[in-house]
Design a protein around this motif. Structure first.
Motif, PDB file in Angstrom:
ATOM      1  N   LEU A 153       8.347  21.604  35.670  1.00 43.75           N
ATOM      2  CA  LEU A 153       8.435  23.019  34.970  1.00 43.75           C
ATOM      3  C   LEU A 153       9.598  24.228  35.579  1.00 43.75           C
ATOM      4  CD1 LEU A 153       6.718  25.130  33.269  1.00 43.75           C
ATOM      5  CD2 LEU A 153       5.481  25.510  35.441  1.00 43.75           C
ATOM      6  N   ASP A 190      12.659  23.178  33.731  1.00 42.65           N
ATOM      7  CA  ASP A 190      12.536  23.229  32.265  1.00 42.65           C
ATOM      8  C   ASP A 190      12.554  22.167  31.714  1.00 42.65           C
ATOM      9  OD1 ASP A 190      11.857  25.295  30.612  1.00 42.65           O
ATOM     10  OD2 ASP A 190      13.793  25.581  29.877  1.00 42.65           O
ATOM     11  N   ASN A 225       7.002  22.348  29.099  1.00 40.98           N
ATOM     12  CA  ASN A 225       6.659  23.611  28.907  1.00 40.98           C
ATOM     13  C   ASN A 225       5.636  24.004  29.893  1.00 40.98           C
ATOM     14  OD1 ASN A 225       4.293  23.036  27.480  1.00 40.98           O
ATOM     15  ND2 ASN A 225       5.374  22.858  25.752  1.00 40.98           N
TER      16      ASN A 225
END
Length: 136
Positions: free
Chosen positions: A31, A34, A37
């Motif tokens: 996360l 990235d 999501n």
């Protein structure tokens, strides 16, 4: 034979908890970079939080029943923290706040991993102590 079953179950519980926490850390790192999501990350983390708490409770109960007081007393603070989080309803990761709490969530899980490694080392020392005690 019961002692052997206890040690096998202890190591299985600790390794299972380490795997669950490692999975949560991987999701948080993904996360952060990235790769995933926030909704998928938090939903996957939330799926394994309750099993983690249950396994921690079973681990403490097993140590209590087996009479391994030192490992039980070392394990109780983590169980207390988990129960407190659950009772306050703060145990689940929130999809809307995950970016704000990302560093805290990672630090919390890293602390739990370090704590479990300590418990694992103490369990190994206790196993060796028990084996040498039986020889004499």
């Amino acid at each position: 034979m019961a002692e052997v079953l206890y040690w096998i179950s202890t190591f299985v519980f600790i390794l299972t908890l380490l795997c669950i926490l490692g999975y949560q850390l991987i999701l948080l790192v993904d996360l952060e970079f990235d790769y995933i999501n926030p909704y998928d990350s938090t939903s996957r983390i939330n799926q394994v939080i309750l099993p983690e708490f249950i396994i921690q409770g079973i681990f403490c109960f097993t140590n209590l029943i087996a009479g391994h007081w030192f490992i039980f007393l070392v394990s109780v603070p983590c169980l207390y923290y988990n129960v407190t989080l659950y009772l306050k309803r703060e145990h689940l990761a929130d999809v809307t706040e995950i970016y704000n709490k990302l560093n805290w969530e990672k630090r919390k899980r890293l602390f739990k991993v370090a704590y479990l490694i300590l418990v694992f080392v103490l369990s190994i020392i206790s196993l060796v102590w028990t084996l040498t005690d039986d020889v004499h």
